[in-house]
Design an enzyme around this catalytic site. Sequence first.
Site, PDB file in Angstrom:
ATOM      1  N   GLY A  89       1.063  -0.817   0.436  1.00  0.00           N
ATOM      2  CA  GLY A  89       0.176  -0.147   0.257  1.00  0.00           C
ATOM      3  C   GLY A  89       0.373   1.113   0.005  1.00  0.00           C
ATOM      4  N   GLY A  90       0.251   2.278   0.428  1.00  0.00           N
ATOM      5  CA  GLY A  90       0.951   3.999  -0.341  1.00  0.00           C
ATOM      6  C   GLY A  90       1.756   3.348   1.428  1.00  0.00           C
ATOM      7  CG  MET A  91       2.187   4.158   6.380  1.00  0.00           C
ATOM      8  SD  MET A  91       1.216   4.605   7.320  1.00  0.00           S
ATOM      9  CE  MET A  91      -0.202   3.320   7.851  1.00  0.00           C
ATOM     10  N   GLY A  92       2.360   0.524   3.829  1.00  0.00           N
ATOM     11  CA  GLY A  92       2.956  -0.108   3.822  1.00  0.00           C
ATOM     12  C   GLY A  92       3.191  -0.665   3.765  1.00  0.00           C
ATOM     13  CD  GLU A  93       7.278  -2.317   1.063  1.00  0.00           C
ATOM     14  OE1 GLU A  93       7.377  -2.198   0.152  1.00  0.00           O
ATOM     15  OE2 GLU A  93       8.333  -3.381   1.654  1.00  0.00           O
TER      16      GLU A  93
ATOM     17  CE  LYS B  45       0.343  -2.015   6.882  1.00  0.00           C
ATOM     18  NZ  LYS B  45      -1.137  -1.955   6.697  1.00  0.00           N
TER      19      LYS B  45
ATOM     20  CG  ASP C 177      -9.739   4.054   3.685  1.00  0.00           C
ATOM     21  OD1 ASP C 177      -9.890   4.484   3.077  1.00  0.00           O
ATOM     22  OD2 ASP C 177      -8.146   4.194   3.756  1.00  0.00           O
TER      23      ASP C 177
END
Length: 259
Positions: free
Chosen positions: A93-97, A113, A221
């Site tokens: 994602g935009g912030m994490g993997e 994560k 979200d």
Amino acid sequence: MNDLQTENSDVERKLCELAVWRRLMEVCQEYEAAYQRGEHPPLSQLANEFSESDRPMVLDELERLHSELSAEGASGGTAINGRFVVLEPLARGGMGEVSIARDEELRRDVAFKEIRSSAADDHRYRSRFLREAEITAQLEHPGIIPVYARGEQEGGRPYYVMRLIRGDRTGTLHNSIRELHDPEKTPSSEYMIGLRRLVRRLVDVCNTMAYAHSRGVIHRDLKPANILLGAYGETLGVDWGLARAIESGALTVSESGSR
């Protein structure tokens, strides 16, 4: 005559069961060969060729095989903090993997994560990541993935570890809705059955959010893509990175996890 029909029916049933097991053994061999090549086909996809009644048994066998193969692969890896060995990527994602990892201590696969390396030094992203871990961990509900651990890797890159959910054939509510409205995947005769199933999933989501609101937390979200559908009826709200406590004292969030 009835006895003969019953006997024939029993024979047919046993032959059918034998055929299922033979095919399952073939699928297991194919999956093991693919795993050794570094390929990881979705287990739910492999189980789709079997009947709906056989699918839970097939998934159990495939998950058992996957765990055995993961344990073998993890035995030679380097464990993070002496416990978690990352096996393969799962989502980004935009912030994490998110990756599938092996918990060496409890001998199970987990979801690992970590914050993306490009965001690790950004105080805003780092705080949001830590806050997500803490809020998710403190919201204990069947509709929220449990958090097992949180820590830092060498260099200070934060991570947290969750239960690994094996998704159903579609994976998310978003994909299920799209499939329901695709006439090539959902015949008109099955539309209402599929719609009722999704409505039940939606009710599950509402109950989960009602619990979060009772704890003074709003998701902020919530969308079909953030609703994970498990292979055994689980309906889980994920990605709490934008969540906010709307009541002071509702949850205990550390200073490092504040926004």
